[in-house]
Design a protein around this motif. Structure first.
Motif: not given
Length: 598
Positions: A444-445, A449-454, A476-481, A483-493
């Motif tokens: 959930a980041c 960050e999911n790709v870089a794991l950093d 929508p926000k490029g690499a800053d989009t 993922m998932l919705r634990e911390f962001d209601d608009e996170g992509i699934m």
């Protein structure tokens, strides 16, 4: 294989509580000191008022004192209570809530860092893993409960000592009567506490069974099965049985506890404090005239205060501390677990690929008698693309886990450029590899960050890696989009295939000489699978690649294929060589090809 570290004996209840309080003190000393101070402030003033405050008021009235004297006593009492409550409220609102969260963070940080350092074999041990989960889940609960118990304990201890001293100055014999009454009935109190603790332990065990059904009905994993099949009657039958077990357990204890409680209350409250003590106090007031009416009230109220404090210190606190101590024991055992996979003295350099040689490698999982791998020997040249194939359970994933030092071999060795991988630090060795696991996870980041794991993701490299993996979902926000919705209601699934492409992108992003891919195309359609294979060959030209696959169409372009069965290598060669051999690989490949042709 057994863990190097294993407690021979459990620690005592006192040792565990002290350990946890000291641990909390290191994280947040103000919180611990504040809890103890307000344990005293929350108990002592009201107890003193019920003894001395009432005594002075009764003595003033009985001796013909003025109303002004009564009002003065009342004013002092009100002021003391007001200052106590206001100070305590300010402590809670201004300091305690924040300090508690900081304590949570400090303790959980220790747990998470320890969890990251644990070997994978710890997760294969069901008992250890269950205790591990319990430790993580009960961390914040331990803080809340232990601090509350320490606060009450300190408050009751100081109250017992103070009120006892006051009654001692009024009449030592009165204090002796109170002590004798309390001591006589303490064994019954201890028995009640023991029964209550046993009931709670049994209830917790039985509730865990009943709680399973709650998970069945709220976890998404079960939604389809529950709705598509007639499993509901079966589940409800099992739930009713589990719930009835809880009810039966309550009935088993209620009579024993009620009888013991009745005897205790009858002895202490009725015989002791309603008969023996008033009889003695009345004699001193009316016959001997050694005590005033105020002394009578003070001693009477003080007796109940001492009884309450003594009961808490000897029964309630011991019962609750004992329960917490069991949880803390698991906490200590978890923190003291030692790793079997230790650092070597050298730091592995991340350079171009070097030869990898696996010699006489065997491995048996902890707790198993049958080896998972037996006498594996193979060599991987720099830049080669190696495929491991075979039926489920052949040992393919285990072999790559040993290559990554997620486990250490039982026998044999793995050499990179002639150097045993155990001679290097674990972190530097693993940094030479990018690995995409069959059971990969997304976090959930952000996508980057999911790709870089950093925490620091290079956006250009992120999109380059995503392009190689075939990921094309709009961001929508490029690499800053998110993922998932634990911390962001608009996170992509993402779908299974999209998620797998993000995981594969990690291998393209990481700057390292070796790549391990475990079932990289498992969730992809045939077109995406073909595109991925081409991308891997293109993007990994300057890397050594080891991949596992059950889809043998992905192995055609591998430089060398190793066929594994029952923990051994039974065939090796290129695709064409193995087809000509007509063995296991040829059979598996032709079987899959025939399905596609049909």
């Amino acid at each position: 294989m057994k863990h190097k570290q294993k407690n021979k004996d459990n620690h005592s209840m006192f040792s565990n509580i002290l350990f946890f309080v000291v641990l909390l003190f290191k994280v947040s000393p103000g919180l611990v000191i504040g809890e103890m101070f307000f344990g005293i402030m929350g108990t002592l003033p009201t107890r003193i008022i019920s003894v001395l405050g009432v005594k002075y008021m009764v003595d003033i009235v009985s001796q013909g004192g003025s109303a002004a004297d009564v009002f003065r006593i009342v004013g002092v009492i009100a002021a003391v209570l007001a200052v106590t409550y206001i100070t305590y409220w300010l402590f809670i609102e201004i300091y305690w809530n924040t300090a508690k969260e900081k304590a949570y963070r400090g303790l959980n940080k220790n747990l998470y860092e320890k969890a990251r350092s644990l070997d994978l074999e710890n997760y294969d041990n069901p008992k250890f893993y269950n205790n591990f989960i319990l430790t993580i889940e009960s961390s914040s609960d331990n803080i809340q409960n232990v601090l509350g118990l320490v606060r009450q304990y300190v408050g009751e201890f100081v109250s017992l000592f103070t009120i006892g001293s006051i009654i001692l100055t009024i009449d030592p014999i009165c204090l002796l009567i109170i002590a004798v009454i309390v001591v006589i009935f303490t064994p019954i109190s201890t028995k009640i506490g023991s029964l209550q603790m046993q009931r709670r332990e049994d209830n917790n065990r039985l509730h865990r069974k009943a709680d399973y059904f709650a998970r069945v009905f709220y976890l998404q994993d079960y939604v389809k099965e529950v709705r598509m099949n007639n499993v509901m009657p079966l589940l409800m039958k099992r739930y009713n049985e589990a719930a009835q077990d809880v009810c039966d357990n309550q009935k088993k204890y209620v009579r024993k506890i009620d009888i013991a409680y009745f005897i205790q209350e009858t002895g202490v409250q009725i015989i002791g404090f309603m008969f023996v003590l008033p009889l003695y106090l009345g004699y001193c007031v009316l016959e001997k005239h050694t005590l005033s009416a105020g002394d009578f009230i003070a001693s009477f109220n003080g007796a109940f205060s001492i009884a309450a404090s003594f009961s808490f210190l000897t029964v309630t606190a011991v019962r609750n501390f004992s329960e917490r101590a069991k949880m803390i024991e698991k906490y200590r055992e978890f923190l003291k677990t030692e790793s079997r996979i230790n650092d070597g003295e050298k730091t592995a350099e991340i350079t171009e690929p070097k030869p990898i040689e696996i010699k006489n490698l065997s491995f048996t999982y902890p707790g198993n008698d049958t080896p998972t791998l037996s006498n594996i020997n193979l060599s991987i040249k720099p830049y080669e693309k190696i495929a491991l194939v075979g039926y489920n359970g052949a040992g393919k994933t285990t072999l790559t886990n040993l290559l990554l030092r997620l486990y250490d071999a039982t026998e044999g060795q793995i050499l990179i450029d002639g150097e045993n991988i155990k001679d290097c630090t674990v972190e530097s060795h693993r940094n030479r590899f990018a690995a995409v696991f069959q059971d990969f996870q997304l976090f959930a980041c952000t996508v980057g960050e999911n790709v870089a794991l950093d925490i620091n993701a290079d956006e250009e490299r992120v999109f380059d890696a995503l392009g190689h993996s075939g990921f094309s979902k709009p961001l929508p926000k490029g690499a800053d989009t998110e993922m998932l919705r634990e911390f962001d209601d608009e996170g992509i699934m993402t779908s299974g295939g999209e998620a797998q492409k993000i995981a594969i992108a990690r291998a393209f992003y990481k700057n390292c000489p070796y790549v391990i891919l475990d079932e990289p195309s498992a969730n992809l359609d045939p077109v995406a699978e073909y595109q991925l294979n081409q991308a891997i060959l293109d993007a990994a030209k300057d890397k050594t690649v080891v991949f596992i696959s059950h889809r043998l169409s992905t192995t055609i372009n591998a430089d060398k294929i190793y066929v594994m069965e029952n923990g051994r290598i039974i065939e090796s060669g290129s695709h064409n060589e193995l087809i000509e051999l007509g063995g296991t690989y040829a059979y598996m490949f032709n079987l899959q090809a025939e399905k596609y042709r049909k």
